[in-house]
Design an enzyme around this catalytic site. Structure first.
Site: not given
Ligand code: BDR
Ligand code: CA
Length: 325
Positions: A248
């Site tokens: 992500h």
């Molecule tokens: C996002 O949510 C968080 O848990 C992760 O770090 C990322 O930024 C993904 O949906």
């Protein structure tokens, strides 16, 4: 001219959990980047834990940027409560032992730090990989940061491209859902925003081979990532039966470094801030003339719709390999 003068100044705004730490190391080892501040907020864990994580990672990898503690909660309503310990562990870092860093957070908070850093740097970007509370709070302190910032690259949102929808509701992504009002304020402001949502981050997935390669190539950083991602890979395995995680937050760093790896559309974005679709990100469309005026007059964001996933994974590996040299 010395190479340092060519570096791009960046604030890393984060709810630092596991994939945020991967993104922070990606930025740190990118030769063209200078991290000038790390601003924290609640999200993957409490702001106390995320600030401790930021300080610990900064100390371990000699990241010289100051750490500023930010928001402990949202500006408006959020979807859900508590912290995703099942994804990022109790401490937000997969429960690995980080110890108490000797570094300390600065005395001013994240929102004031963003305002000050905007004044100190002629050219400045923010990579925002948590919810947008700190940036909305900075805008409330001084709206002129919208003109002072070059851009804000946001990991957040889901627009439905390539069949990718929400991860905390059928339509909402976790960062945006953690403070939808703040996100709507930022998207509606004059800040130049680029949105790297689940539409692309769910296309850029890594597994155990990727982690083994990092551990072999990226020295202490690679070994740290291997340890921290163990918990994260186990969570994704419990969802899908496969040891495959989206990269992500590092996708936002990749967008900053190599926007050519992404396909975008330029459209105004709004965020649903209440009701069953709370946290949903919706972009407008030039083709239609709508009855709704809610997107009229909203500046356009770059919304990522597709990605060269292999290109992003290669860029991550080759950048982190610099840590092993
Ligand atoms: C996002 O949510 C968080 O848990 C992760 O770090 C990322 O930024 C993904 O949906
Ligand atoms: Ca994050």
């Amino acid at each position: 001219m010395p190479a340092a003068e060519h570096k791009r100044a960046v604030i890393f705004d984060t709810d630092i959990g596991i994939d945020d730490a991967m993104a922070l190391l990606f930025l740190h080892y990118a030769p063209t980047i200078e991290i000038v501040g790390i601003t924290t907020r609640f999200g993957n864990a409490s702001v106390e834990n995320t600030t401790n994580n930021a300080l610990a990672v900064a100390e371990k990898f000699s990241i010289s940027a100051a750490v500023y503690k930010g928001a402990a909660g949202p500006l408006g309503n959020r979807l859900g409560e508590g912290f995703p310990t099942h994804v990022h562990g109790e401490n937000g870092m997969g429960n690995i032992e980080l110890g108490k860093p000797s570094l300390q957070a600065e005395s001013i908070d994240a929102a004031h730090a963003i305002v000050n850093l905007c004044k100190q740097h002629e050219s400045l970007s923010i990579v925002a990989v948590g919810g947008l509370t700190n940036i909305a709070a900075a805008l409330a302190l001084d709206a002129s940061i919208a003109q002072q910032l070059d851009d804000v690259v946001i990991m957040g949102g889901a627009f439905g491209y390539s069949g990718h929808r929400g991860n905390v509701s059928p339509v909402a992504e976790a960062n945006i859902a953690s403070d939808p009002l703040a996100a709507d304020i930022v998207f509606s402001s004059e800040i130049q925003t680029s949105v790297v949502g689940l539409d692309v981050t769910h296309e850029v997935v890594f597994g155990k081979d990727f982690i083994q390669e990092l551990a072999a190539r990226a020295g202490e950083a690679g070994r740290f990532i291997r340890e921290a991602t163990d918990y994260y890979l186990n969570f994704y395995h419990s969802l899908s039966g496969e040891y495959q995680c989206p990269l992500h937050d590092s996708c936002a760093v990749a967008f900053l470094l190599r926007p050519d790896l992404f396909t975008t559309v330029q459209q105004p974005v709004r965020v649903v801030s209440e009701g069953i679709a709370i946290g949903q990100t919706i972009h407008s469309n030039d083709i239609r003339r709508y009855v709704s005026e809610e997107w009229d007059g909203i500046p356009k964001s770059n919304v990522c719709t597709a990605v060269d996933a292999a290109g992003v994974l290669d860029l991550y590996q080759s950048t982190l390999a610099l840590a092993g040299e």
